[in-house]
Design a protein around this motif. Sequence first.
Motif, mmCIF file in Angstrom:
data_model
loop_
_atom_site.group_PDB
_atom_site.id
_atom_site.type_symbol
_atom_site.label_atom_id
_atom_site.label_comp_id
_atom_site.label_asym_id
_atom_site.label_seq_id
_atom_site.Cartn_x
_atom_site.Cartn_y
_atom_site.Cartn_z
ATOM 1 N N ILE A 1 56.094 30.774 56.035
ATOM 2 C CA ILE A 1 55.762 29.432 56.514
ATOM 3 C C ILE A 1 55.936 29.389 58.026
ATOM 4 O O ILE A 1 57.046 29.587 58.541
ATOM 5 N N PHE A 2 54.837 29.139 58.736
ATOM 6 C CA PHE A 2 54.871 28.863 60.169
ATOM 7 C C PHE A 2 54.820 27.338 60.324
ATOM 8 O O PHE A 2 53.793 26.714 60.061
ATOM 9 N N HIS A 3 55.925 26.755 60.739
ATOM 10 C CA HIS A 3 56.032 25.297 60.802
ATOM 11 C C HIS A 3 56.166 24.825 62.244
ATOM 12 O O HIS A 3 56.859 25.446 63.051
ATOM 13 N N ASP B 1 48.999 22.340 55.392
ATOM 14 C CA ASP B 1 48.354 22.591 56.680
ATOM 15 C C ASP B 1 47.547 21.379 57.147
ATOM 16 O O ASP B 1 46.339 21.474 57.393
ATOM 17 N N GLU C 1 51.778 36.393 51.694
ATOM 18 C CA GLU C 1 51.306 35.176 52.351
ATOM 19 C C GLU C 1 52.039 33.941 51.842
ATOM 20 O O GLU C 1 52.436 33.075 52.629
ATOM 21 N N GLN D 1 51.863 24.963 49.627
ATOM 22 C CA GLN D 1 52.651 26.191 49.521
ATOM 23 C C GLN D 1 54.101 25.833 49.198
ATOM 24 O O GLN D 1 54.793 25.218 50.004
ATOM 25 N N PRO E 1 45.032 27.616 63.098
ATOM 26 C CA PRO E 1 44.662 28.167 61.787
ATOM 27 C C PRO E 1 43.956 29.505 61.856
ATOM 28 O O PRO E 1 44.096 30.331 60.946
ATOM 29 N N SER F 1 52.098 22.969 58.882
ATOM 30 C CA SER F 1 52.524 24.323 58.551
ATOM 31 C C SER F 1 51.329 25.231 58.265
ATOM 32 O O SER F 1 50.412 24.858 57.534
ATOM 33 N N ASN F 2 51.358 26.432 58.865
ATOM 34 C CA ASN F 2 50.340 27.468 58.619
ATOM 35 C C ASN F 2 48.929 27.006 58.941
ATOM 36 O O ASN F 2 47.974 27.363 58.234
ATOM 37 N N ILE G 1 46.704 32.470 62.122
ATOM 38 C CA ILE G 1 47.698 32.670 61.070
ATOM 39 C C ILE G 1 47.434 33.942 60.254
ATOM 40 O O ILE G 1 48.370 34.717 59.984
ATOM 41 N N TRP H 1 50.259 25.153 64.432
ATOM 42 C CA TRP H 1 49.895 26.560 64.571
ATOM 43 C C TRP H 1 48.390 26.681 64.405
ATOM 44 O O TRP H 1 47.802 26.077 63.516
ATOM 45 N N ILE I 1 50.279 36.871 59.581
ATOM 46 C CA ILE I 1 50.756 37.190 58.234
ATOM 47 C C ILE I 1 50.475 38.658 57.902
ATOM 48 O O ILE I 1 51.293 39.332 57.247
#
Length: 433
Positions: free
Chosen positions: A92-94, A351, A88, A337, A70, A376-377, A73, A68, A77
């Motif tokens: 989780i954006f994976h 990330d 936040e 996270q 950066p 992630s994220n 993001i 994703w 969020i």
Amino acid sequence: MDPELELGTASVDITPLEPLSLAGFAHRTGSFEKVDRRLYAKIWFFQQRTASQNIRRALLIQADLIWWGPERIPGLIDELRKKWGLREEAVIFHATHTHGGPQTTDRFVPSLGAVNPGYLDQMEGLVLEGVWNAYANLGPVYVERGTGRCRIGIHRRRRVGATTEMGPNPDGPIDPDVEVIRFVENGGPVKGVLFHYACHPTTSGDNRVTSEYPGAAMDRIEKVVGAQASFLQGCCGDIRPALIRNDDFHRGDAKNIQALGLTLAEEVLRVLDGPMERLKPCLLSSKIKEVMLTFGKLPTEEFLLGCSTQGGVTSEWSRLLLADRHRIRQEIPLKLQLLRLADGLSILAMDAEIVVEYGLFIKKQSGGSVLPLPYSNGMIGYVPTADQLSEGGYEASESTKFFGLPAPFDPSLERRIREAVAALMDDSARGFL
């Protein structure tokens, strides 16, 4: 008694509608040739209502993307915070890290793929719409867990004399565990399946859209189980598919992707068909901890000017740094996270591209209760070990140029990461999330 967990799921098709360049391989040029496997984003909306009627929420979005972006993001969020009150640390954006999908950022060298802002706007709109769909089918679930084994991946760092090359290393570390999480509706059917494994989705280098072996595995599991399934990528920074010929790696094709995916899927289905441990509910909780990673010797402006005329990735890298002097800094934050879903089940999102040695450490440190979730994220680049930095090779030094980093990391990074992970897990154990 902790409140019961509710889960809502949704899936949206994020396959690009128009030709564009794909991300992850410098040898590919131009737009993709065809679509072999469609790309999806799977939404997992978690919610709890406490005894005082307070609502706790968390969101896991797994997408068939390389990572994703950066820089995008924070906006996503913010939208989720305004619409759902999601914090936040609870989002989780994976990414599965497929190399058969579009580029999602302009932060890296053009050789990794050119970003298409129009695609990103469309894709993110579909994902946010999917969150509403997931919310609409929230319902109480209980959580089960089981573990299998799979060896479609192999260590890819091989020492040859005093150098390190990308080659099959059967003696190198891997993480063969397949962690399977099943969410079951109270008194009803399966609501969804998460499965976690660590191996680069780089079976093929063809210029075709594909969700790679994770997509093939998800398709098979969803067909058999009749519920949404998501692949969670582990720490696979130095692990790739074990396609070997004459003691060297080779790229496969769509048939190889299908075969690897089915191998993984059958192990997941075997675990689902056997006894699984039912996990006790816990309070849905999350926390973010940043650890600063220091770079080694930074390049001078004179050095970068000299590199700018060398051609290839080196020129692209030097021009990125010269155009944005903020990149030439002494350290960069790595975001850790931790999201706790059940007693004995947490996700540790990061990330970066994390090598397998850290994943094994996280599992050992947590007694197997924490699943490491890199990609992630956002994305800062590869995170090697201290030993790998002394050995060199792609993950430790060569990759830094692709990600626009000013220099390889200082060996202190491993100690800092291990200490930060241990501290975050200690907070979790003491109920401080």
